[in-house]
Design an enzyme around this catalytic site. Structure first.
Site, PDB file in Angstrom:
ATOM      1  N   ARG A  51       0.796  -1.228   0.000  1.00  0.00           N
ATOM      2  CA  ARG A  51       0.000   0.000   0.000  1.00  0.00           C
ATOM      3  C   ARG A  51       0.830   1.280   0.000  1.00  0.00           C
ATOM      4  O   ARG A  51       0.356   2.334  -0.362  1.00  0.00           O
ATOM      5  CB  ARG A  51      -0.946   0.001   1.204  1.00  0.00           C
ATOM      6  CG  ARG A  51      -2.146  -0.898   0.984  1.00  0.00           C
ATOM      7  CD  ARG A  51      -3.057  -0.849   2.166  1.00  0.00           C
ATOM      8  NE  ARG A  51      -2.345  -1.231   3.384  1.00  0.00           N
ATOM      9  CZ  ARG A  51      -2.898  -1.299   4.582  1.00  0.00           C
ATOM     10  NH1 ARG A  51      -4.172  -0.992   4.736  1.00  0.00           N
ATOM     11  NH2 ARG A  51      -2.207  -1.682   5.626  1.00  0.00           N
ATOM     12  N   LYS A 148       0.790 -19.005   6.024  1.00  0.00           N
ATOM     13  CA  LYS A 148       0.017 -19.354   7.208  1.00  0.00           C
ATOM     14  C   LYS A 148      -0.347 -18.080   7.957  1.00  0.00           C
ATOM     15  O   LYS A 148       0.370 -17.094   7.782  1.00  0.00           O
ATOM     16  CB  LYS A 148       0.785 -20.325   8.087  1.00  0.00           C
ATOM     17  CG  LYS A 148       1.796 -19.659   9.030  1.00  0.00           C
ATOM     18  CD  LYS A 148       2.192 -20.561  10.160  1.00  0.00           C
ATOM     19  CE  LYS A 148       2.527 -19.733  11.377  1.00  0.00           C
ATOM     20  NZ  LYS A 148       3.007 -20.372  12.535  1.00  0.00           N
ATOM     21  N   HIS A 178       6.832 -23.511   6.037  1.00  0.00           N
ATOM     22  CA  HIS A 178       8.270 -23.498   5.767  1.00  0.00           C
ATOM     23  C   HIS A 178       9.002 -24.667   6.424  1.00  0.00           C
ATOM     24  O   HIS A 178      10.108 -24.996   6.026  1.00  0.00           O
ATOM     25  CB  HIS A 178       8.901 -22.148   6.141  1.00  0.00           C
ATOM     26  CG  HIS A 178       8.934 -21.883   7.600  1.00  0.00           C
ATOM     27  ND1 HIS A 178       7.894 -21.303   8.277  1.00  0.00           N
ATOM     28  CD2 HIS A 178       9.886 -22.132   8.519  1.00  0.00           C
ATOM     29  CE1 HIS A 178       8.215 -21.208   9.541  1.00  0.00           C
ATOM     30  NE2 HIS A 178       9.418 -21.693   9.722  1.00  0.00           N
ATOM     31  N   LYS A 182      12.627 -27.436   4.901  1.00  0.00           N
ATOM     32  CA  LYS A 182      13.927 -27.663   5.539  1.00  0.00           C
ATOM     33  C   LYS A 182      14.597 -28.885   4.927  1.00  0.00           C
ATOM     34  O   LYS A 182      13.946 -29.902   4.672  1.00  0.00           O
ATOM     35  CB  LYS A 182      13.754 -27.863   7.047  1.00  0.00           C
ATOM     36  CG  LYS A 182      13.436 -26.560   7.751  1.00  0.00           C
ATOM     37  CD  LYS A 182      13.345 -26.759   9.246  1.00  0.00           C
ATOM     38  CE  LYS A 182      13.021 -25.456   9.934  1.00  0.00           C
ATOM     39  NZ  LYS A 182      14.145 -24.504   9.931  1.00  0.00           N
ATOM     40  N   ASP A 235      -1.112 -22.142  16.405  1.00  0.00           N
ATOM     41  CA  ASP A 235       0.052 -21.491  15.803  1.00  0.00           C
ATOM     42  C   ASP A 235       1.120 -22.491  15.381  1.00  0.00           C
ATOM     43  O   ASP A 235       1.836 -22.259  14.414  1.00  0.00           O
ATOM     44  CB  ASP A 235       0.641 -20.493  16.827  1.00  0.00           C
ATOM     45  CG  ASP A 235       1.684 -19.582  16.213  1.00  0.00           C
ATOM     46  OD1 ASP A 235       1.393 -19.005  15.148  1.00  0.00           O
ATOM     47  OD2 ASP A 235       2.778 -19.439  16.783  1.00  0.00           O
ATOM     48  N   HIS A 240       2.868 -26.906  11.729  1.00  0.00           N
ATOM     49  CA  HIS A 240       4.247 -27.406  11.666  1.00  0.00           C
ATOM     50  C   HIS A 240       4.401 -28.800  12.294  1.00  0.00           C
ATOM     51  O   HIS A 240       4.958 -29.706  11.685  1.00  0.00           O
ATOM     52  CB  HIS A 240       5.214 -26.458  12.385  1.00  0.00           C
ATOM     53  CG  HIS A 240       5.179 -25.058  11.870  1.00  0.00           C
ATOM     54  ND1 HIS A 240       5.100 -24.761  10.528  1.00  0.00           N
ATOM     55  CD2 HIS A 240       5.230 -23.866  12.497  1.00  0.00           C
ATOM     56  CE1 HIS A 240       5.110 -23.446  10.374  1.00  0.00           C
ATOM     57  NE2 HIS A 240       5.168 -22.888  11.554  1.00  0.00           N
ATOM     58  N   LYS A 331       6.885 -21.241  24.010  1.00  0.00           N
ATOM     59  CA  LYS A 331       7.663 -19.999  23.977  1.00  0.00           C
ATOM     60  C   LYS A 331       8.403 -19.849  25.301  1.00  0.00           C
ATOM     61  O   LYS A 331       7.960 -20.366  26.326  1.00  0.00           O
ATOM     62  CB  LYS A 331       6.712 -18.798  23.868  1.00  0.00           C
ATOM     63  CG  LYS A 331       5.749 -18.878  22.713  1.00  0.00           C
ATOM     64  CD  LYS A 331       6.333 -18.243  21.498  1.00  0.00           C
ATOM     65  CE  LYS A 331       5.382 -18.298  20.342  1.00  0.00           C
ATOM     66  NZ  LYS A 331       6.060 -18.156  19.071  1.00  0.00           N
TER      67      LYS A 331
END
Ligand code: NAD
Length: 483
Positions: A51, A148, A178, A182, A235, A240, A331
């Protein structure tokens, strides 16, 4: 060892969201590295669209900066960077408005491979697909790449699939994960299906259990409000970790072609049992020193979203019935690490006695930080003093085994972008695969929401809540250390 580079014809690649974080950190540096490798021919056009009001010169500057920051110094040369950025252009386009599309139509050729990379939030996927079609920009063989998250539940993923299907055939849609790009993940297929050694043992008769860990040291700070609507299940696990489970658990496909591989992965997802609440541990990190807690990061004092999740999965099919798959991701854990461990059973009878201290064989697949594999085998400890046993790795780490060729291990994104240009969908998720993964995930999320389960607090720098350790301990198993 010389790495083979398969040339492609000149192509047009449009990056919607071309000024965003993903474009700057991964897509542009990845394209530059492929350019240096000789894979992006003269005559290719790379068009950033977003944008902002940038000129071509501004965009080339942005690319120079992103290469300076995210490409290793030894791959950077002034001359190469200048020839690469000469292929870059910029157009101001708003996915939700009509301006700019005719300029794009003039710039994108229909007689070369066209790739439209949707590096924007999912709410823009449909509008972009529609405008590419309405403004007569996309050719019949155009490819779109979508990032994603692909939906946040089954209904939204179905809606997205339907929106895209109005304008593009499934063979044109590349849903990127992704993790699948790998080197080691693909090597997992090579190890399984190109060797006779592993496949006879690759089942519940010989494999005691599988553990998959994807741990991060960072918190959700900065994108806490966004993450709070998602959590570790949506997530990380639904995409994954699920993809890793599929590659470990799938049957050998008849051919190495996109649909044969994806058919087998889909069968794994459909064979997953719903995980009982007793086999799921959800956690939230506490504060530590100056570092905020999850609750502070998410800016939601009432948050019940998990920043950590561990679970025990069962796959109800002939091969895996009786072999649990333990998954864990979170995390602010002790280390940044992604690893799969295939833990084999003990030999049926040990002749060396208890003092020998035998441990079981393990195949370890390291995805992060260093890609590689090693196989733990038991040998005699050297020296006198009787038969004591020890574990040694049969090391398949790429850096040592491949020498200089290991330097050419491509980043997941650059490999996947080149696969799109070549038209190879093997490492991309098919629409039905994504829907099946959500269909498995949704009932568990709904159930813990309905029960009002609270995530267990855990200390930053730990390996997650105590209960996650118990998930394995109570069955006489142990997680591998997160180091
Ligand atoms: P970002 O917010 O940094 O960038 C978004 C880009 O989209 C910007 O260039 C912005 O100008 C553009 N944009 C926003 N609204 C637009 C509109 N209406 N029309 C045209 N362009 C518009 O986001 P990001 O981190 O680059 O992520 C992009 C997508 O990739 C998201 O779907 C994200 O979930 C996904 N993703 C990102 C990462 C990552 O590492 N950044 C990793 C995995 C997936």
């Amino acid at each position: 060892m010389v790495t083979r580079v398969i040339p492609v014809d000149p192509f047009d690649l449009v990056i919607f969201g071309g000024t965003g974080d993903l474009a700057r950190r991964k897509i542009i540096p990845g394209l530059y590295r492929r350019f240096v490798a000789g894979q992006i021919p003269v005559g290719t056009r790379i068009i950033g669209a977003a944008r902002g009001a940038l000129t071509d010169a501004d965009y080339r500057d942005l690319a120079r900066k992103s290469i300076g920051e995210f490409v290793q110094e030894k791959s950077r040369s002034q001359e190469k960077i200048e020839s690469f950025v000469a292929a870059l252009h910029f157009l101001k386009i708003d996915a939700m408005a009509e301006n700019g599309w005719d300029d794009l139509a003039k710039m994108v050729r229909k007689d070369v491979v066209q790739v439209f990379y949707f590096s924007v939030g999912p709410r823009l996927f449909g509008p972009l697909a529609k405008r590419l079609n309405d403004h007569n920009i996309s050719a019949d063989n155009a490819r779109i790449v979508v990032e994603k998250p692909f939906g946040h539940d089954l209904a939204s993923a179905q809606a997205l699939n339907q929106e895209l299907a109005e304008y593009f055939d499934e063979s044109q849609i590349y849903r990127i994960d992704h993790y699948l790009g790998k080197e080691t993940v693909q090597n997992l297929m090579a190890v399984r299906f190109a060797n006779i050694l592993f496949e006879p043992l690759w089942n519940s008769q010989y494999v005691d259990h599988i553990q998959i860990t994807v741990s991060e040291t960072v918190g959700v700070g900065g994108r806490g409000a966004y993450y709070d609507k998602s959590g570790a299940m949506r997530d990380m696990v639904q995409n994954h970790l699920m993809q890793l489970v599929c590659l470990i658990a799938m049957e050998p496909p008849a051919q190495f072609d996109p649909d044969s591989v994806r058919d087998e992965k889909l069968k794994v997802i459909r064979a997953l049992d719903t995980v009982s609440p007793n086999d799921i541990v959800r956690g939230q990190y506490r504060a530590q020193g100056d570092n905020p807690s999850y609750i502070e990061d998410s800016e939601n004092p009432e948050s019940k979203t998990e920043s950590f999740l561990a679970m025990k999965l069962k796959i109800s099919n002939w091969r895996w019935n009786g072999t649990p798959f333990y998954l864990r991701t979170g995390k602010r854990l002790r280390a940044r690490k992604s690893e799969i461990a295939v833990v084999f059973k003990d030999p049926p009878h040990m002749i060396f006695g208890d003092n020998a201290k035998h441990r079981c064989n393990q195949l370890l697949i390291h995805l992060q930080p260093n890609e590689g594999m090693d196989m733990r085998v038991t040998i005699k400890e050297p020296g006198p003093g009787g038969m004591r046993l020890m574990d040694v790795p049969l090391d398949m780490s790429f850096a040592e085994a491949l020498g200089e060729a290991a330097d050419n291990i491509t980043d997941a994104y650059e490999r996947l972008v080149m696969d799109v240009i070549r038209g190879d969908q093997t490492l991309f998720m098919r629409g039905d695969e994504v829907e099946a993964a959500w269909a498995w995930t949704d009932p568990m999320i709904e159930a813990w929401k309905a029960r009002g389960d609270l995530p267990k607090p855990y200390d930053p720098g730990s390996s997650g809540p105590e209960d996650a350790l118990m998930l394995m301990h109570k069955e006489g198993r142990r997680w591998r250390e997160i180091t």
